[in-house]
Design an enzyme around this catalytic site. Structure first.
Site, mmCIF file in Angstrom:
data_model
loop_
_atom_site.group_PDB
_atom_site.id
_atom_site.type_symbol
_atom_site.label_atom_id
_atom_site.label_comp_id
_atom_site.label_asym_id
_atom_site.label_seq_id
_atom_site.Cartn_x
_atom_site.Cartn_y
_atom_site.Cartn_z
ATOM 1 N N GLY A 46 0.847 -1.191 0.000
ATOM 2 C CA GLY A 46 0.000 0.000 0.000
ATOM 3 C C GLY A 46 0.878 1.235 0.000
ATOM 4 N N GLN A 51 3.304 9.869 1.303
ATOM 5 C CA GLN A 51 4.603 9.177 1.349
ATOM 6 C C GLN A 51 5.498 9.540 0.166
ATOM 7 O OE1 GLN A 51 2.614 5.180 2.339
ATOM 8 N NE2 GLN A 51 4.525 5.065 3.467
ATOM 9 N N CYS A 95 6.077 -0.127 7.499
ATOM 10 C CA CYS A 95 5.731 1.083 6.763
ATOM 11 C C CYS A 95 6.943 1.497 5.938
ATOM 12 C CB CYS A 95 5.341 2.199 7.738
ATOM 13 S SG CYS A 95 4.850 3.723 6.908
ATOM 14 N N LEU A 96 6.692 1.802 4.669
ATOM 15 C CA LEU A 96 7.802 2.191 3.788
ATOM 16 C C LEU A 96 8.456 3.490 4.270
ATOM 17 C CD1 LEU A 96 6.139 1.311 0.365
ATOM 18 C CD2 LEU A 96 8.006 0.081 1.500
ATOM 19 N N HIS A 137 -4.316 1.503 7.915
ATOM 20 C CA HIS A 137 -2.939 2.026 7.950
ATOM 21 C C HIS A 137 -2.804 3.197 6.957
ATOM 22 C CE1 HIS A 137 1.632 1.224 7.927
ATOM 23 N NE2 HIS A 137 1.466 1.991 6.859
ATOM 24 N N GLU A 138 -3.374 3.025 5.756
ATOM 25 C CA GLU A 138 -3.245 4.074 4.728
ATOM 26 C C GLU A 138 -4.099 5.298 5.057
ATOM 27 O OE1 GLU A 138 -0.810 3.613 3.037
ATOM 28 O OE2 GLU A 138 -0.608 1.443 2.954
ATOM 29 N N HIS A 141 -2.363 7.451 7.385
ATOM 30 C CA HIS A 141 -1.369 8.330 6.745
ATOM 31 C C HIS A 141 -2.020 9.640 6.280
ATOM 32 C CE1 HIS A 141 2.454 6.242 6.495
ATOM 33 N NE2 HIS A 141 1.917 5.149 5.984
#
Ligand code: GNR
Ligand code: NI
Length: 171
Positions: A46, A51, A95-96, A137-138, A141
């Site tokens: 995702g 990000q 998480c990236l 999670h997204e 963000h």
């Protein structure tokens, strides 16, 4: 398509509240394409627009299994949680924007949510299992929230400190 740079902790932009997208323009479609390419390259399951330093309410996702299986790219614009299950489930999240750090997080096991697709159509969907974890999670963000915010203060401070130190070393 283009791969964009993924911002990581302690970049303050990760704490921004992203803005709704009013209309699906060519620019929005380009951003979604770039985000999918960036996500596959990372690789991640995702990605939220912030990000790649774009404070817009846009998410890409692909939950298809690694090899063999066909790609299943998904794009969610202005996603909103409508309801959540009482049942909770625990997943080890990563998480990236917080590379190589993984911890278990407990969240509602399923959620109902609404979003706009790339054709500008409003849609509603139910997510469970990894899909539920990932969409939450997204969406976090988009609101400047990171999964480490659900950990104990001790663990959160430890990871924030580690990334702040690493950033200082590189300059
Ligand atoms: O690639 C990712 N994997 C992942 C695993 C468990 C829970 C959430 C995620 S999302 C993450 C990519 C990312 O940082 N998205 O914002
Ligand atoms: Ni993330």
């Amino acid at each position: 398509m283009a791969i964009r740079e993924i911002i990581i902790l302690p970049d303050k932009q990760l704490r921004l509240v992203s803005k709704p997208i009013e209309k699906v323009t060519a620019q929005v479609r380009k951003l979604a394409d770039d985000m999918l390419e960036t996500m596959y390259d990372a690789p991640g399951i995702g990605l939220a627009a912030i990000q790649v330093a774009e404070p817009l309410r846009l998410i890409t996702m692909d939950l298809s299994k690694k090899e063999g299986e066909e790609k299943a790219p998904r794009v969610f614009i202005n996603p909103e949680i409508l309801s959540v299950s009482e049942e909770l489930s625990v997943y080890e999240e990563g998480c990236l924007s917080i590379p190589e750090y993984y911890e278990e997080v407990e969240r509602p096991a399923s959620v109902r949510f609404r979003y706009m697709d790339l054709d500008g159509k409003m849609r509603e969907e139910e997510a469970s299992d990894l899909f539920a974890t990932c969409i939450q999670h997204e969406i976090d963000h988009l609101n400047g929230v990171l999964f480490v915010d659900y950990l104990s203060k001790l663990k959160r401070d430890r990871v924030l400190k580690k990334f702040t130190k690493a950033a200082k070393r590189v300059g």
